[in-house]
Design an enzyme around this catalytic site. Structure first.
Site, PDB file in Angstrom:
ATOM      1  N   THR A  96      -2.150  46.376 -73.380  1.00 11.29           N
ATOM      2  CA  THR A  96      -3.377  47.542 -73.714  1.00 11.29           C
ATOM      3  C   THR A  96      -4.391  46.792 -73.195  1.00 11.29           C
ATOM      4  OG1 THR A  96      -2.318  47.288 -76.115  1.00 11.29           O
ATOM      5  CG2 THR A  96      -4.390  47.179 -76.786  1.00 11.29           C
ATOM      6  N   LYS A 130      -0.758  35.496 -80.226  1.00 12.74           N
ATOM      7  CA  LYS A 130      -0.736  35.758 -78.390  1.00 12.74           C
ATOM      8  C   LYS A 130       0.028  35.249 -77.360  1.00 12.74           C
ATOM      9  CE  LYS A 130      -4.576  36.662 -76.606  1.00 12.74           C
ATOM     10  NZ  LYS A 130      -3.612  37.847 -76.071  1.00 12.74           N
ATOM     11  N   GLY A 131       0.090  35.790 -76.062  1.00 10.52           N
ATOM     12  CA  GLY A 131       1.198  34.967 -75.078  1.00 10.52           C
ATOM     13  C   GLY A 131       2.733  35.672 -74.960  1.00 10.52           C
ATOM     14  N   GLY A 133       3.110  38.121 -73.477  1.00 10.86           N
ATOM     15  CA  GLY A 133       3.107  38.311 -71.749  1.00 10.86           C
ATOM     16  C   GLY A 133       2.330  37.526 -70.744  1.00 10.86           C
ATOM     17  N   GLU A 138      -5.829  33.236 -71.512  1.00 11.14           N
ATOM     18  CA  GLU A 138      -6.012  33.864 -72.318  1.00 11.14           C
ATOM     19  C   GLU A 138      -6.846  32.726 -73.273  1.00 11.14           C
ATOM     20  OE1 GLU A 138      -3.315  38.090 -72.603  1.00 11.14           O
ATOM     21  OE2 GLU A 138      -2.868  35.802 -73.560  1.00 11.14           O
TER      22      GLU A 138
HETATM   23  C1  5RP Z   1      -0.048  38.455 -72.910  1.00  6.14           C
HETATM   24  C2  5RP Z   1      -0.916  38.663 -74.969  1.00  6.14           C
HETATM   25  C3  5RP Z   1      -1.040  39.808 -74.370  1.00  6.14           C
HETATM   26  O1  5RP Z   1      -2.683  39.786 -75.354  1.00  6.14           O
HETATM   27  C4  5RP Z   1      -0.473  40.365 -75.761  1.00  6.14           C
HETATM   28  O2  5RP Z   1       1.112  40.139 -75.783  1.00  6.14           O
HETATM   29  C5  5RP Z   1       0.236  42.362 -76.063  1.00  6.14           C
HETATM   30  O3  5RP Z   1       0.271  42.364 -74.903  1.00  6.14           O
HETATM   31  P1  5RP Z   1       0.270  44.109 -75.563  1.00  6.14           P
HETATM   32  O4  5RP Z   1      -0.755  45.062 -75.956  1.00  6.14           O
HETATM   33  O5  5RP Z   1       0.949  44.039 -74.250  1.00  6.14           O
HETATM   34  O6  5RP Z   1       1.430  44.918 -76.961  1.00  6.14           O
HETATM   35  O7  5RP Z   1      -1.174  38.007 -75.261  1.00  6.14           O
HETATM   36  O8  5RP Z   1      -0.146  37.231 -73.446  1.00  6.14           O
END
Ligand code: 5RP
Length: 227
Positions: free
Chosen positions: A28, A94-95, A97, A103
């Site tokens: 996103t 979060k996390g 990714g 972050e």
């Molecule tokens: C990465 C994150 C991302 O912001 C979270 O996983 C959301 O990702 P996406 O927008 O691909 O669903 O925390 O560490």
């Protein structure tokens, strides 16, 4: 245009000239970074970006976004990032990714934080999404055993080839299948106090505004805590 693109573009409306902007990570945040790049190129927007991962750094520099590290700026005006879960109290996980450490650091030094999500990320109670915990490799099996004994159903995050996934800081991620997190503050404190845990994915009392994409359009929620 999909929801991720819609919320990514919408969030950039809060960016003003000369701001120092935290650039989040994920599919996103990707669209938000693309839009920032477009506005710099086509509209003459002037900002400095602070990235939250190597992936975002590569994307932002390819777009020509001027970048500084978090240590080279006095503060961050606004950070825009994705999230994996957000509850009704504006607490989040979060996390997903694996970028939670940078972050959280960038969000911590930001005057304002906006999360951009689709409706599926909004939940009553956190925990259905596995909670990421970043640990240093040395001693990580010990941490894993403790988490297992506590019933948190830990799993080391692996790459598709089955090897350990290492974060940008060369740490490991242990995902906890908590299912329900009844008391996020208490769990956050418990994890923070474990030796070898670098950071966890509970982002508590951090977000000012959430922009949600849904079938009925865009909804922006302001966290009353910061009004
Ligand atoms: C990465 C994150 C991302 O912001 C979270 O996983 C959301 O990702 P996406 O927008 O691909 O669903 O925390 O560490």
């Amino acid at each position: 245009m999909n929801f991720k693109q819609m919320v990514g573009i919408e969030a950039t409306k809060y960016i003003q000239n000369d701001m120092i902007v935290g650039l989040g990570t994920g599919s996103t945040a990707y669209y938000m970074v693309e839009e920032v790049g477009r506005k710099i190129k086509e509209e003459g927007l002037k900002i400095t970006g602070v990235t939250t991962s190597k992936a975002t750094e590569a994307q932002a520099s390819a777009l020509g976004i001027p970048l500084r590290s978090i240590d080279e700026v006095s503060h961050v005006d606004l950070t825009i990032d994705g999230a994996d879960e957000i509850d009704k109290n504006f607490q989040g996980i979060k996390g997903g990714g694996a970028a939670l450490l940078f972050e959280k650091i960038v969000a911590t030094y930001s005057k304002e934080v906006i999360w951009i999500v689709d409706q599926s990320k909004m939940v009553n109670t956190l925990g259905a999404f596995p909670l990421p915990v970043e640990v240093i490799p040395y001693g990580s099996q010990q941490i894993f055993r403790i988490l297992e004994k506590r019933g948190y159903q830990p799993q080391f995050r692996l790459k598709t080839d089955g090897s350990f996934l290492y974060t940008d800081s060369q740490n490991l991620i242990i995902d906890l299948a908590m299912e329900t997190i009844a008391n996020p503050e208490q769990l956050a404190e418990e994890l923070t106090n474990m030796v070898g845990v670098v950071e966890h994915g509970l982002f508590l009392n951090m977000v000012h505004r959430v922009i949600i994409g849904s079938d009925s359009g865009l909804v922006t929620l302001e966290n009353p805590k910061f009004l």
